[in-house]
Design a protein around this motif. Structure first.
Motif, mmCIF file in Angstrom:
data_model
loop_
_atom_site.group_PDB
_atom_site.id
_atom_site.type_symbol
_atom_site.label_atom_id
_atom_site.label_comp_id
_atom_site.label_asym_id
_atom_site.label_seq_id
_atom_site.Cartn_x
_atom_site.Cartn_y
_atom_site.Cartn_z
ATOM 1 N N GLY A 211 1.109 -1.092 0.055
ATOM 2 C CA GLY A 211 -0.287 0.078 -0.222
ATOM 3 C C GLY A 211 1.339 1.223 0.277
ATOM 4 O O GLY A 211 2.666 1.027 -0.018
ATOM 5 N N VAL A 212 0.172 2.445 0.584
ATOM 6 C CA VAL A 212 1.291 3.544 0.106
ATOM 7 C C VAL A 212 0.270 4.533 1.520
ATOM 8 O O VAL A 212 -0.818 3.880 2.301
ATOM 9 N N GLU A 213 1.225 4.897 2.109
ATOM 10 C CA GLU A 213 1.291 6.196 3.521
ATOM 11 C C GLU A 213 1.066 7.595 2.565
ATOM 12 O O GLU A 213 1.667 7.768 1.784
ATOM 13 N N LEU A 214 -0.392 7.941 3.236
ATOM 14 C CA LEU A 214 -0.884 9.638 3.396
ATOM 15 C C LEU A 214 -0.064 10.334 3.884
ATOM 16 O O LEU A 214 0.018 10.374 5.599
ATOM 17 N N ALA A 215 0.347 11.587 3.817
ATOM 18 C CA ALA A 215 0.095 12.610 4.746
ATOM 19 C C ALA A 215 -1.127 12.478 5.859
ATOM 20 O O ALA A 215 -1.697 12.448 6.290
#
Length: 382
Positions: A211-215
């Motif tokens: 996955g990806v991590e957002l601010a």
């Protein structure tokens, strides 16, 4: 005999090599074209490859056949611009009198995790790996990072080809933000029709294996992440001592010569080409004209003539939205949107016409002709 080395055989490099061979034939030019792959990659169509479509195969030897160009397969590892030499990864060293640098750009992987966990469009083989990975997913989520034209085309193409997969387009701004309101409305409707989830205001801080991590810390699950948020020049340019901009692109003058080493010409995505409205952004639309102009500038210099200044104006922003839909935003020369646009089947036909096989264009160049569209984009070539 003048040794002319062209590094990179994308659209821009091949156009520059063929045009140079034709224009220097009578002045003793010897042109060698260097590329890591023996295959010509249709970079404009990599989103189709990612979706699993098989495209025509163009061996570079066949593409340049009949021009006198010597094709050299090898990956460039470094440049010595003082000695006028290019070093390949296998240890070979190629000398030159004049160099056309057309190595293009690679994905900006400055966000943590991009290099390790994201798929990118840096080459054909990497795109095929993405296609194989998507084909192997029975279900799941695909994250496309970046709402520029490449991200939009990729999200639409993957969603259409793999309806079992949930495609999420993460972007800081609105997709197709450079387009006019009516063209953007069609683009938005097409993405909604294809089931693409669009999330604007998304600032990705890290790419993870799943996955990806957002601010702010939110995690967005992903079974495949495609990164399309930006590019930068390859390391050989900056490492050689050539003057480059903040994105690693070679800074050039009006003749497309390096401002620090005038025996080096830079074209396409590898060059920082300044126009009154700003620095050209990397597209085939602007890339091939730079390749043609660099060839003409080099040929003029060999004849002892003063090269003409490069001129260029944008014409359109073509975006495919799967195989059955597209939108074309026509633009002013500075790339700002005009009122006119095409959508649907008419736009599909237009898009296929302008981004189809490059062989007809290369065939014209072999005969010493410049395609009509190049005249339109540049206002005439010298």
């Amino acid at each position: 005999m003048t040794d002319i080395l062209v590094l990179g055989a994308g659209y821009t490099g091949v156009a520059a090599a063929i045009r140079t061979a034709v224009r220097t034939r009578r002045t003793g030019g010897r042109v060698r074209l260097v590329n890591a792959s023996a295959r010509f990659t249709e970079r404009l169509r990599l989103h189709q490859t990612a979706a699993g479509q098989r495209l025509a195969d163009f061996p570079l030897q066949d593409v340049v056949a009949g021009t006198g160009i010597e094709f050299v397969q090898g990956r460039v590892a470094g440049l010595d611009v003082e000695r006028r030499q290019a070093r390949l990864e296998d240890g070979r060293v190629l000398g030159y009198d004049k160099l056309i640098y057309a190595l293009g750009a690679v994905t900006d992987a400055s966000v943590p995790g991009v290099a390790e966990h994201a798929f990118v469009y840096d080459d054909y083989a990497g795109t095929v790996r993405l296609a194989e990975h998507l084909a192997g997913l029975a279900s799941g989520t695909v994250v496309v990072a970046g709402g520029g034209l490449t991200g939009v085309e990729s999200a639409a193409e993957i969603a259409e080809a793999h309806p079992r997969l949930h495609v999420v387009l993460l972007t800081r701004g609105r997709p197709g933000s450079m387009m006019g309101e009516r063209a953007r409305a069609h683009l938005d409707a097409a993405l909604e029709r294809l089931g693409v989830e669009v999330r604007t205001g998304a600032d990705i801080t890290k790419v993870l294996p799943e996955g990806v991590e957002l601010a702010g810390g939110e995690l967005v699950h992903s079974d495949a992440t495609l990164w399309t948020t930006g590019t930068r020049g390859l390391p050989p340019a900056a490492e050689s001592g050539l003057s480059v901009d903040a994105r690693g692109r070679i800074v050039v003058d009006s003749a497309l010569r390096s401002v620090s080493h005038p025996d080096v010409y830079a074209v396409g995505d590898a060059a920082a080409v300044s126009r009154p409205y700003g620095v050209l952004h990397g597209t085939c639309q602007s890339g091939i004209p730079t390749g043609l102009h660099a060839a003409d500038s080099l040929a003029a210099a060999l004849r002892g003539r003063t090269p003409k200044a490069f001129r260029f104006g944008y014409v359109h922003q073509p975006v495919s939205l799967g195989r059955e839909d597209a939108v074309i935003q026509f633009t002013r020369p500075d790339d700002s949107p005009r009122r006119w646009y095409l959508k649907g089947r008419a736009a599909v036909a237009y898009k296929e016409a302008v981004s189809g096989s490059p062989l007809p264009t290369f065939g014209l160049l072999k005969r010493g002709l410049v395609p009509v569209w190049a005249f339109a984009l540049t206002g005439g070539l010298g």
